[in-house]
Design an enzyme around this catalytic site. Sequence first.
Site, PDB file in Angstrom:
ATOM      1  CG  ASP A 199      -0.204   0.333   2.498  1.00 61.97           C
ATOM      2  OD1 ASP A 199       0.809  -0.339   2.777  1.00 61.97           O
ATOM      3  OD2 ASP A 199      -0.623   1.242   3.227  1.00 61.97           O
TER       4      ASP A 199
ATOM      5  CE1 TYR B 204      -4.604   3.051   4.197  1.00 64.95           C
ATOM      6  CE2 TYR B 204      -3.325   1.138   4.878  1.00 64.95           C
ATOM      7  CZ  TYR B 204      -3.462   2.288   4.117  1.00 64.95           C
ATOM      8  OH  TYR B 204      -2.431   2.683   3.289  1.00 64.95           O
TER       9      TYR B 204
ATOM     10  CD  GLU C  32       3.945   5.991   3.910  1.00 64.58           C
ATOM     11  OE1 GLU C  32       4.192   4.807   4.145  1.00 64.58           O
ATOM     12  OE2 GLU C  32       3.236   6.714   4.630  1.00 64.58           O
TER      13      GLU C  32
END
Length: 498
Positions: free
Chosen positions: A79, A231, A471
């Site tokens: 991810d 998440y 990031e």
Amino acid sequence: MGEKSKSRGCFGWFIALIVLAAVILAVVYMVKSKMKKPDDNDDNEAAGKLVNNTIPWRGDSGLKDGSEANLDLSKGLYDAGDHIKFGFPMAFTATVLSWSILEYADQMDAVNLLDPAKDSLKWTTDYFVTAHPSDNVLYIQVGDPEVDHPCWERPETMKGKRPVIKIDADTPGTEVAAETAAAMASASLVFKDSDPQYSATLLKHAKQLFEFADSKRGLYSVNIPEVQKFYNSTGYGDELLWAASWLYHATEEKTYLDYVTKHGNEFARFGNPTWFSWDDKLAGTQVLLSRLLFFKKDLSGSKALASYRGTAKAVMCGLLPKSPTATGSRSNSGLVLVSDWNPLQQSVSAAFLASLFSDYMLTSRIHKISCNGKIFKATELRDFAKSQADYILGKNPMGMSFVVGYGDKYPEYIHHRGASIPADATTGCLDGFKYFNSTKPNPNIAYGALVGGPYLNETFSDSRENVRQNEPTTYNNALLVGLLSSLVTTSSALQSLK
């Protein structure tokens, strides 16, 4: 609205083929804007047995993923800052990429990127097909952050355990099941003509997953608390509406249209604009359902759909800088900024939706939008979208492009394991930190990767330690592909996604 929360040491990032589309579309868009063209290159970053890999610093990884469950989960995407395959944001990435392809395939094809985009999408949906071995079972994560995050190593050489997490009837996760249904339904439209059998397979999985999500309701981040640090979901109503909307577009079955009209008052937050993100799909749902009123005359009298479009218009009015209801969440230079973590997610998502809505209006020959009595042109929404893209690509007080490899100045120390470690280096879990702590720029350039971006005060620190700003993420890049694709040529929209 929930944002991705992080623990310290959340490292490494790999994005799909969509970075290739992002950087080349950036080139095309900026050349059209008479701005400097950077050096061309591409990127090909995904998990599994890489096919036709042209990137010298990438190789196969995660080949045994899923073996614990006797499944081949080697494909899919890591991810962001780690080597974990998180199903929730991965599914959102796939849905947005599908939407971008469906709306702007011609623009992608014009720069020879339609096939790479579809290949990237299929790499992800192949993973989801395997991750859904039966009606009420979906594998939603591969890898253990507690094992992965303390390490700094290339994915090709990682040796830590790769356990899997699933949801099922006893441990439901409505939002991740529904988002995966949306990904499968939207992708089924992408492949409907080129691969009808695969499209039918995706649609079958989408229907099963939606039924599972709706009939076995439960928050996945409550039932599986270990995902909360990464998440955490703030609710599942938006995903149910989002999935039903995509299933209606894919099938035109009245059942799904009835679902969004019946449950709108329960879940849609009519009249309350929200920000489109991996956690909150309401703004995207409202724009997607708006296209039905723009292009399907037999639905023009639907009061429920009118409520969705009305809220979509409220979202648009909040984005227009001179609107009476303009959001104050923007920098002095006009960049929409909502969060200090991954700030550009809302910037690029808002711009993508604005460009879409403007295209819907102009294709329908609706040229004006009213915001509390003040009239704006549909083209002003497109101007807003271009302003966000311009800022992201370097027209900002810092003179910095936030797309890696684009322009004269871009982030060189991104929080990215593979980019920071030489391809020929042999490292274990911990000795790779000498590259993390190095004062030299990353030896490998992750061309096309969109980093987190600047703070509200328009400052940015190009440091590997700066996870908040430096990031990249797969879902940011999927949104960027859609945004840049929409700006490649003059505005237009397909009247049907089928």
